[in-house]
Enzyme design. Structure first.
Site, short mmCIF file in Angstrom:
data_model
loop_
_atom_site.label_atom_id
_atom_site.label_comp_id
_atom_site.label_asym_id
_atom_site.label_seq_id
_atom_site.Cartn_x
_atom_site.Cartn_y
_atom_site.Cartn_z
CG HIS A 53 65.52 23.23 48.74
ND1 HIS A 53 64.62 23.54 47.73
CD2 HIS A 53 64.85 22.41 49.60
CE1 HIS A 53 63.46 22.92 47.99
NE2 HIS A 53 63.58 22.23 49.10
CB CYS A 55 64.56 18.64 51.36
SG CYS A 55 63.24 19.86 51.48
#
Length: 329
Positions: free
Chosen positions: A234, A126
């Site tokens: 994130h 990711c």
């Protein structure tokens, strides 16, 4: 398309189902797949109920595409079984990412490497995905020499147990621990296990995957990955050194024109990307764009994306979309 979602009852699997529906992927038959203990459960997709089946049952149904989010061991064991019957597998685990015989793909960066013969395709980490989408146009124009990245990663990247740990801690409830330490009011500078060189596996993933996706081993990357008590996405502080100098306005324009990127960069009005703004969005957001005044030909960026969507589910579905559009499946 007859589509299997392996790990359909998990955190990422549920988002994959949502993304498939939202993007109107041509699903003629959905096959939700999970472990034997989850078989028989019902999941909902586009207003209809579907029964979760086992891996063996799913293979017998011969799907066109199988999107995996069920962990590395499951992928290693079962992805080749699907591939053997002609199913195209898009795998979200780390199992195949660094296999030299498998493609590691972020569609905005390197979809063109895919062919009909690719029956197991790896979905990157990711944190790597959101970074390379931003790096791509800059590397093409200025040639990147070195990247220094520090990440600030959501608990959702660990899974349901980590989300529960955070919520329990905030409520003052004792419960199962996903981490070795409390996460609320804390940051943990360790994601995954440490390797012999002192870096964690997550950090090494970012280093090695960036080179593979960008198709350039000359790009030097160093990473520090950190878990923070945040939901939604994130964040990354990224320092990029180029071989060639750049005009900051031109660089910003390259990012504004990059597929899948939204520039949010207005310091005069305190505008910059944050995880809460990226939550449930498919784009990668970039801001805090400024020269590094300590080093020539170097820029600092702040990059944010929803790790369950672009960092996992959306990227996998985009790979499937590309394969359909190009007639590769």
């Amino acid at each position: 398309m007859k589509v299997a979602v392996v790990g359909a009852t998990g955190l990422v699997g549920s988002v994959m189902l949502k993304v498939l529906a939202e993007r109107n992927f041509p699903v003629s038959e959905l096959i939700p797949v999970a472990s034997a203990k989850s078989a028989g459960k019902q999941i909902e997709f586009k207003g209809k109920k579907f029964t979760v089946v086992t891996m063996d049952d799913a293979i017998a149904m011969k799907p066109d595409v199988a999107i995996f989010s069920a962990g590395g061991e499951t992928s290693l064991a079962d992805a080749p079984r699907f591939a053997a019957i002609g199913t195209t597998v898009i795998d979200n685990s780390s199992a195949w990412r660094m296999d030299p015989t498998k493609k590691l793909v972020v569609p905005e960066v390197n979809a063109s490497v895919l062919t009909k013969d690719d029956k197991i395709i790896a979905n990157p980490n990711c944190s790597t995905i959101q970074m390379v989408v931003v790096l791509k146009p800059l590397h093409d124009k200025y040639k990147i020499k070195r990247v220094v990245v520090s990440t600030y990663q959501s608990v959702t990247g660990t899974g349901v147990k980590a989300v529960e740990q955070l919520m329990n801690e905030r409520a003052g409830i004792e419960g199962p621990m996903a981490y070795a330490y409390p996460i609320d009011l804390n940051v943990i500078p360790q994601i995954d296990v440490f390797t012999a060189n002192g870096y964690t596996k997550e950090e090494m993933k970012m280093i090695l995957e960036t080179n593979k996706i960008m198709g350039d081993d000359s790009i030097r990357v160093t990473a520090t990955t950190v878990r923070i008590p945040v939901m939604g996405g994130h964040s990354e502080s990224v320092n990029i050194e180029f071989e060639n100098d750049f005009d900051l306005t031109e660089l910003r324009g390259l990012l504004e024109n990059q597929d899948g990127v939204i520039v949010v960069d207005d310091p005069a009005n305190n505008k910059y990307p944050m995880p809460r703004d990226a939550h449930e969005k498919d784009e990668v957001f970039v801001g805090r764009i400024r020269r590094d005044e300590s080093l020539a030909n170097t820029v600092n960026l702040w990059i944010v994306a929803d790790n369950l969507r672009k960092g996992a589910a959306t990227n996998a579905v985009q790979i499937a979309e590309y394969l359909v559009e190009e007639g590769l499946i």
